[in-house]
Motif scaffolding. Structure first.
Motif, PDB file in Angstrom:
ATOM      1  N   SER A 194       0.856  -1.189   0.000  1.00  0.00           N
ATOM      2  CA  SER A 194       0.000   0.000   0.000  1.00  0.00           C
ATOM      3  C   SER A 194       0.893   1.239   0.000  1.00  0.00           C
ATOM      4  O   SER A 194       2.034   1.183   0.441  1.00  0.00           O
ATOM      5  N   PHE A 198       4.326   1.789  -8.798  1.00  0.00           N
ATOM      6  CA  PHE A 198       3.855   0.736  -9.696  1.00  0.00           C
ATOM      7  C   PHE A 198       4.842   0.563 -10.848  1.00  0.00           C
ATOM      8  O   PHE A 198       5.478   1.527 -11.289  1.00  0.00           O
ATOM      9  N   THR A 246      -3.483   3.624  -4.619  1.00  0.00           N
ATOM     10  CA  THR A 246      -2.959   2.258  -4.611  1.00  0.00           C
ATOM     11  C   THR A 246      -4.043   1.192  -4.633  1.00  0.00           C
ATOM     12  O   THR A 246      -3.971   0.255  -5.436  1.00  0.00           O
ATOM     13  N   ARG A 250      -4.035  -1.263  -7.662  1.00  0.00           N
ATOM     14  CA  ARG A 250      -3.669  -2.627  -7.292  1.00  0.00           C
ATOM     15  C   ARG A 250      -4.707  -3.634  -7.760  1.00  0.00           C
ATOM     16  O   ARG A 250      -4.386  -4.768  -8.135  1.00  0.00           O
ATOM     17  N   THR A 324       1.837  -3.293 -12.292  1.00  0.00           N
ATOM     18  CA  THR A 324       1.902  -4.143 -11.105  1.00  0.00           C
ATOM     19  C   THR A 324       2.481  -3.353  -9.939  1.00  0.00           C
ATOM     20  O   THR A 324       3.392  -2.538 -10.127  1.00  0.00           O
ATOM     21  N   PRO A 325       1.956  -3.554  -8.738  1.00  0.00           N
ATOM     22  CA  PRO A 325       2.489  -2.824  -7.582  1.00  0.00           C
ATOM     23  C   PRO A 325       3.910  -3.248  -7.263  1.00  0.00           C
ATOM     24  O   PRO A 325       4.328  -4.376  -7.551  1.00  0.00           O
TER      25      PRO A 325
END
Length: 394
Positions: A194, A198, A246, A250, A324-325
């Motif tokens: 969190s 990214f 986020t 996400r 993608t995080p």
């Protein structure tokens, strides 16, 4: 054989949540042992204060509490320890605070170290024993620790666990406690990054923009809009406007950028018509709109080929590609942890009476901007009060 220690209260973890619980219990005259795995206390707090310690956000209590993404059972805890309480707490430690133009509240010194020193000095006047390099190894007829002096066993009257979430492992929040609590039958919601950056697949021409800020944009997701700026990295994007989005990013929800939030589509279209169409697209964007090179590069990167008459709408609504995080350990915080349904209203484990949980160990989420530190202080206070009440009941 492990040495057995029997304090009134054991606190595991010496971050804001753990120290707050120790403060509550020691103020009531209880003997408190604080166990910290790292060589010193408050390491993540000190790191957060390197660029200015944002303690809380000065806004109406109801609005403040609504910012937290959490189970309804936790919302009263955040509502009961809001911005005014944080400011009064800091003042009680002799730390003057001020509110910036955005509503964020900082110590006058801007640093975390003076506040932490004042806090530790207050605890030093009470019956608080802080042991560093004590790593919790498990529970076997007591809390077992690996220490430099061999194994130690603590059998307290009550315990508060405040070991942090799953990010910044080098500062102590490594999530290694998950296996211990899972083995004790506690339900754990898996950690997710969190307030993080990214990753995306940049084309080679974007490499020259690594480290360049993209200023004054609005990020739009299906759950809201966020105005601010972000930074291009070698692997993707990160920064203030990205972090609060986020959860939406996400989950893979569609998102877009408004590169000129203060201009309408019509104004952009009119400005573009004033530059000869024979000019290159980059020159038209620079001359007509004064669009900086990094924003022009993003239009090329994410917008692709587009008809001239569609360009104004694209500038106002540039779709973000799938991203993608960043990994857990690169995130500022984590969501997930001990499920709120496994906790009583005062944060005691339902499966283990006398053991309370606080801070980022609990499954709640919040953006940066003072909410994270306030949330840790709030849950630390609640767990400390719950533990005190449990001791008082005998």
């Amino acid at each position: 054989m492990a040495k057995i220690i029997t304090p009134d209260a054991l606190i595991i973890g010496a971050g804001p949540a753990g120290l707050m619980a120790a403060d509550i219990l020691s103020a009531a005259g209880r003997r408190v042992l604080v166990a910290e795995a790292k060589p010193s206390v408050g390491r993540k707090l000190l790191m957060a204060g390197k660029s200015g310690l944002n303690l809380t956000k000065d806004e109406p209590e109801e609005q403040f509490a609504a910012t937290y993404d959490c189970d309804a059972s936790l919302r009263d805890i955040f509502a009961g320890f809001g911005p005014q309480t944080v400011k009064a707490w800091a003042a009680d430690l002799g730390q003057e605070v001020f509110t910036g133009s955005s509503g964020r509240v900082f110590p006058r010194s801007m640093k975390a170290s003076p506040l932490l020193r004042a806090w530790l000095a207050r605890l030093a006047t009470r019956d608080v024993d802080i042991r560093t390099r004590w790593r919790w190894a498990g529970y076997d007829d007591g809390f077992v620790f690996d220490t430099n002096n061999g194994p130690q066993c603590v059998r307290p009257g009550v315990a508060v666990l405040a070991l942090g979430g799953g990010s910044w492992s080098r500062l102590g929040s490594d999530g290694r406690w998950v296996g211990i609590l899972s083995g004790m039958g506690v339900k754990i919601t898996p950690f997710l990054p969190s307030n993080c950056g990214f990753h995306c697949d940049w084309s080679p021409h974007m490499s020259r923009f690594a480290g360049v800020p993209v200023k004054t944009v609005v990020l739009k997701t299906g759950t809201g809009t966020h105005r601010g700026e972000f930074v291009i990295t070698t692997r993707g994007i990160e920064g203030g406007v990205i972090y609060p989005a986020t959860p939406a990013l996400r989950s893979g929800r569609a998102a877009s950028l408004d590169l000129m939030p203060d201009w309408s589509v019509a104004r952009i279209a009119d400005a573009l018509t004033r530059v000869p169409s024979r000019a290159s697209l980059s020159n038209r964007l620079r001359k007509a709109l004064r669009l900086p090179p990094v924003k022009v590069a993003l239009l090329h990167e994410w917008g692709g080929r587009v008809a001239p008459d569609a360009l104004p709408a694209l500038i106002k609504n540039l779709p973000l590609p799938p991203m993608t995080p960043a990994p857990l350990d690169e995130a500022i915080s984590t969501s997930g942890g001990v499920a709120a349904t496994d906790l009583t209203d005062d944060l005691m484990l339902r499966q283990r009476p006398g053991i309370f949980v606080a801070g980022e160990m609990i499954d709640w989420d919040a953006p940066t901007g003072g909410y994270l530190i306030t949330g840790c202080l709030a849950t630390g206070q609640s767990a400390g009060l719950g533990a005190l009440a449990y001791l008082t009941r005998g």
